[in-house]
Design an enzyme around this catalytic site. Structure first.
Site, PDB file in Angstrom:
ATOM      1  N   SER A  88       0.836  -1.216   0.000  1.00 50.72           N
ATOM      2  CA  SER A  88       0.000   0.000   0.000  1.00 50.72           C
ATOM      3  C   SER A  88       0.856   1.245   0.000  1.00 50.72           C
ATOM      4  O   SER A  88       0.372   2.315  -0.337  1.00 50.72           O
ATOM      5  CB  SER A  88      -0.847   0.091   1.267  1.00 50.72           C
ATOM      6  OG  SER A  88      -1.356  -1.117   1.649  1.00 50.72           O
ATOM      7  N   HIS A 106      -2.079  -3.182  -6.579  1.00 54.62           N
ATOM      8  CA  HIS A 106      -2.621  -2.755  -5.279  1.00 54.62           C
ATOM      9  C   HIS A 106      -4.124  -2.993  -5.252  1.00 54.62           C
ATOM     10  O   HIS A 106      -4.899  -2.209  -5.812  1.00 54.62           O
ATOM     11  CB  HIS A 106      -2.281  -1.281  -5.028  1.00 54.62           C
ATOM     12  CG  HIS A 106      -2.699  -0.799  -3.683  1.00 54.62           C
ATOM     13  ND1 HIS A 106      -3.173   0.474  -3.445  1.00 54.62           N
ATOM     14  CD2 HIS A 106      -2.731  -1.430  -2.473  1.00 54.62           C
ATOM     15  CE1 HIS A 106      -3.471   0.593  -2.162  1.00 54.62           C
ATOM     16  NE2 HIS A 106      -3.215  -0.541  -1.563  1.00 54.62           N
ATOM     17  N   GLU A 151      -4.971  -0.720  -8.378  1.00 53.23           N
ATOM     18  CA  GLU A 151      -3.979   0.220  -8.900  1.00 53.23           C
ATOM     19  C   GLU A 151      -2.817  -0.606  -9.459  1.00 53.23           C
ATOM     20  O   GLU A 151      -2.184  -1.363  -8.716  1.00 53.23           O
ATOM     21  CB  GLU A 151      -3.498   1.166  -7.793  1.00 53.23           C
ATOM     22  CG  GLU A 151      -4.583   2.135  -7.324  1.00 53.23           C
ATOM     23  CD  GLU A 151      -4.153   3.036  -6.165  1.00 53.23           C
ATOM     24  OE1 GLU A 151      -4.661   4.177  -6.084  1.00 53.23           O
ATOM     25  OE2 GLU A 151      -3.345   2.603  -5.321  1.00 53.23           O
ATOM     26  N   ASN A 170      -4.571   6.634  -1.812  1.00 51.77           N
ATOM     27  CA  ASN A 170      -4.094   7.000  -0.472  1.00 51.77           C
ATOM     28  C   ASN A 170      -3.442   8.375  -0.437  1.00 51.77           C
ATOM     29  O   ASN A 170      -3.197   8.917   0.636  1.00 51.77           O
ATOM     30  CB  ASN A 170      -3.139   5.934   0.069  1.00 51.77           C
ATOM     31  CG  ASN A 170      -3.911   4.733   0.593  1.00 51.77           C
ATOM     32  OD1 ASN A 170      -5.078   4.851   0.974  1.00 51.77           O
ATOM     33  ND2 ASN A 170      -3.284   3.577   0.585  1.00 51.77           N
TER      34      ASN A 170
HETATM   35  P1  NAD Z   1      -1.950  -9.592   7.190  1.00 46.57           P
HETATM   36  O1  NAD Z   1      -1.174  -9.278   8.401  1.00 46.57           O
HETATM   37  O2  NAD Z   1      -3.405  -9.962   7.298  1.00 46.57           O
HETATM   38  O3  NAD Z   1      -1.227 -10.808   6.422  1.00 46.57           O
HETATM   39  C1  NAD Z   1       0.142 -10.852   6.148  1.00 46.57           C
HETATM   40  C2  NAD Z   1       0.556 -12.314   6.068  1.00 46.57           C
HETATM   41  O4  NAD Z   1       1.894 -12.385   5.575  1.00 46.57           O
HETATM   42  C3  NAD Z   1       0.542 -13.033   7.423  1.00 46.57           C
HETATM   43  O5  NAD Z   1      -0.253 -14.214   7.321  1.00 46.57           O
HETATM   44  C4  NAD Z   1       2.022 -13.361   7.682  1.00 46.57           C
HETATM   45  O6  NAD Z   1       2.212 -14.593   8.357  1.00 46.57           O
HETATM   46  C5  NAD Z   1       2.560 -13.426   6.264  1.00 46.57           C
HETATM   47  N1  NAD Z   1       3.997 -13.211   6.139  1.00 46.57           N
HETATM   48  C6  NAD Z   1       4.760 -12.273   6.763  1.00 46.57           C
HETATM   49  N2  NAD Z   1       6.044 -12.384   6.326  1.00 46.57           N
HETATM   50  C7  NAD Z   1       6.059 -13.374   5.401  1.00 46.57           C
HETATM   51  C8  NAD Z   1       7.079 -13.933   4.575  1.00 46.57           C
HETATM   52  N3  NAD Z   1       8.338 -13.490   4.614  1.00 46.57           N
HETATM   53  N4  NAD Z   1       6.732 -14.928   3.715  1.00 46.57           N
HETATM   54  C9  NAD Z   1       5.466 -15.388   3.666  1.00 46.57           C
HETATM   55  N5  NAD Z   1       4.462 -14.893   4.432  1.00 46.57           N
HETATM   56  C10 NAD Z   1       4.769 -13.908   5.279  1.00 46.57           C
HETATM   57  O7  NAD Z   1      -1.743  -8.369   6.206  1.00 46.57           O
HETATM   58  P2  NAD Z   1      -2.710  -7.835   5.033  1.00 46.57           P
HETATM   59  O8  NAD Z   1      -3.657  -6.856   5.587  1.00 46.57           O
HETATM   60  O9  NAD Z   1      -3.212  -9.008   4.254  1.00 46.57           O
HETATM   61  O10 NAD Z   1      -1.640  -7.002   4.161  1.00 46.57           O
HETATM   62  C11 NAD Z   1      -0.722  -7.611   3.314  1.00 46.57           C
HETATM   63  C12 NAD Z   1      -0.152  -6.595   2.366  1.00 46.57           C
HETATM   64  O11 NAD Z   1      -1.217  -5.978   1.631  1.00 46.57           O
HETATM   65  C13 NAD Z   1       0.613  -5.439   3.026  1.00 46.57           C
HETATM   66  O12 NAD Z   1       1.679  -5.078   2.187  1.00 46.57           O
HETATM   67  C14 NAD Z   1      -0.441  -4.347   3.098  1.00 46.57           C
HETATM   68  O13 NAD Z   1       0.140  -3.055   3.127  1.00 46.57           O
HETATM   69  C15 NAD Z   1      -1.185  -4.570   1.807  1.00 46.57           C
HETATM   70  N6  NAD Z   1      -2.567  -4.057   1.753  1.00 46.57           N
HETATM   71  C16 NAD Z   1      -3.397  -4.182   2.820  1.00 46.57           C
HETATM   72  C17 NAD Z   1      -4.699  -3.715   2.740  1.00 46.57           C
HETATM   73  C18 NAD Z   1      -5.664  -3.840   3.899  1.00 46.57           C
HETATM   74  O14 NAD Z   1      -6.660  -3.111   3.931  1.00 46.57           O
HETATM   75  N7  NAD Z   1      -5.428  -4.755   4.831  1.00 46.57           N
HETATM   76  C19 NAD Z   1      -5.160  -3.116   1.555  1.00 46.57           C
HETATM   77  C20 NAD Z   1      -4.288  -3.030   0.468  1.00 46.57           C
HETATM   78  C21 NAD Z   1      -2.991  -3.505   0.587  1.00 46.57           C
END
Ligand code: NAD
Length: 397
Positions: free
Chosen positions: A127, A148, A160, A198
């Site tokens: 993000s 994204h 995106e 954002n």
């Molecule tokens: P989350 O915490 O729900 O999930 C992240 C997962 O990644 C976890 O299950 C963790 O165990 C795993 N993980 C961490 N390090 C790892 C590695 N080295 N190898 C494999 N797995 C690994 O997070 P999320 O909300 O799903 O966000 C994930 C990504 O998406 C981030 O970059 C976030 O910025 C982006 N994002 C989030 C949102 C949102 O609203 N939550 C929206 C758009 C983008």
């Protein structure tokens, strides 16, 4: 390895790394679009848990009649899990959705570059991190792009498609096409802080917080003003809903990445809320206090004050002031060549549910009028936050 746009999704295997909220949603979207999908997560059992959540989500769609039981089975059969990144099957596209940390993502991309086919497209769902920085250090950064997705990916149409300094044009074109095939509405942008949504949305929150701090009106009246302009939620109730901590983290990241441009400076109001643990609905208190049943307390607007504000000067008119800043931000982004005007409006209507795109809104108000409003704000509140985009005076976007 076939291209991403091969007519049969069966021939385009997808891998998703990180099986959290976003990874699971993205895997569901890809499998529903007909791709074999492999999921992996660093935490033991997390990929399997994600498959269980995907099945639950598909079952809810089945109950609503949006999916037959045969289709549900087919989608689930396409999803597999892997123990480690190295054990993922050879894929045409890998989407990374691990935690938001540059070192973690860079390490992962280096491992993917070593183990996946040389022409596999490597996408990050970051993000806020720079795509160029994530791609730095892998042998062929042309194949690294941002995809994204918005939360929850199966529901939100916006994606995106983000270009890092080294991303290949053909890779971006193919990925954009693929997102359309997945039923999404992709927009293109360059890797700049906050991408489109954002970044452009920042003043929606920041202006209301500043007006609340200045005592222009109470929170309920400010929120009602923005709702009267067609926004589904006012900015203060929306940040309580999102989480003040989550919203502050995004704002701070954009501010830091723009060398602390005053346009994005977080407010002391929001910093104090977060420091006090008043994070919004999830803690029972944010800008508002919430009853046990989730109802906001003291959320009745002062109708007389609301009417006065909406007729009043720009400094205390929540709608005109917020719109002027949203238009400025959107026009400036287009002026810098980071996205097209059409894509900015698509992004803001689909990503944040704005009733109208800020570019279309600006054209309606008139760019010269918006420039005058910003000049008045800049005089009232000097320091650079309200500097008008040069494009407003030139009448372009
Ligand atoms: P989350 O915490 O729900 O999930 C992240 C997962 O990644 C976890 O299950 C963790 O165990 C795993 N993980 C961490 N390090 C790892 C590695 N080295 N190898 C494999 N797995 C690994 O997070 P999320 O909300 O799903 O966000 C994930 C990504 O998406 C981030 O970059 C976030 O910025 C982006 N994002 C989030 C949102 C949102 O609203 N939550 C929206 C758009 C983008």
């Amino acid at each position: 390895m076939p291209t991403l746009t091969s007519p049969s999704p069966d021939d385009v295997p997808v891998a998703v790394v990180g099986a959290g909220a976003m990874g699971a949603g993205i895997a569901q979207v890809a499998a529903t679009a007909g791709h074999p999908v492999a999921l992996v997560d660093a935490a033991t059992g997390a990929a399997e848990d994600a498959v269980a959540r995907i099945i639950g989500s598909l079952q809810r769609l089945e109950a609503k009649g949006r999916l037959s039981s045969a289709q549900l089975e087919e989608v689930v059969e396409r999803i597999s899990t892997a123990d480690t990144v190295e054990r993922l099957p050879r894929s045409a596209l890998v989407v990374e959705a691990v935690r938001e940390d540059l070192a973690t993502k860079r390490d992962l991309f280096a491992r993917l570059a070593r183990t996946q086919p040389a022409d596999a497209v490597l996408a990050t769902n970051t993000s806020s991190l720079d795509i160029t920085a994530i791609a730095d250090g892998i042998p062929d950064p042309a194949r690294v792009i941002g995809l994204h997705f918005f939360n929850p990916p199966p529901v939100m149409r916006l994606v995106e498609v983000v270009r890092g300094a080294e991303s290949g044009r053909d890779v971006l074109d193919d990925a954009t096409e693929l997102m359309r095939a997945w039923g999404k509405s992709p927009v293109r942008c360059t890797s700049t802080p906050g991408f489109i949504v954002n970044r452009v949305a920042r003043p929606f929150y920041g202006e209301a917080q500043r007006m609340l701090m200045a005592g222009v009106a109470d929170a309920a009246t400010l929120d009602a003003a923005l709702r009267s302009a067609g926004f589904r939620m006012g900015p203060l109730e929306l940040t309580d809903f999102i989480g003040q901590d989550v919203n502050l983290a995004v704002g701070t990241s954009v501010w830091e990445q723009t060398d602390r441009d005053p346009r994005y400076e977080p407010t002391s109001l929001q910093q104090e809320l977060v420091a006090a643990g008043h994070l919004g609905r999830k803690t029972g208190r944010g800008v508002y206090r919430y009853a046990a049943d989730g109802a906001a307390l003291g959320a009745e607007p002062d109708e007389q004050r609301l009417a006065e504000l909406l007729e009043g000067p720009i400094e205390t008119n929540p709608v005109a002031r917020t719109l002027a800043m949203l238009v400025n931000e959107a026009v400036d982004l287009v002026h810098r060549g980071e996205a097209t005007a059409a894509d900015v409006d698509t992004a803001m209507t689909l990503g944040t549910n704005y009733p109208k795109g800020p570019i279309a809104w600006g054209r309606e108000i008139g760019y010269a009028a918006v420039a005058d409003q910003l000049a008045a704000l800049d005089r009232a509140f000097p320091g650079g936050r309200y500097r008008p985009s040069p494009a407003l005076r030139e009448g372009q976007d």
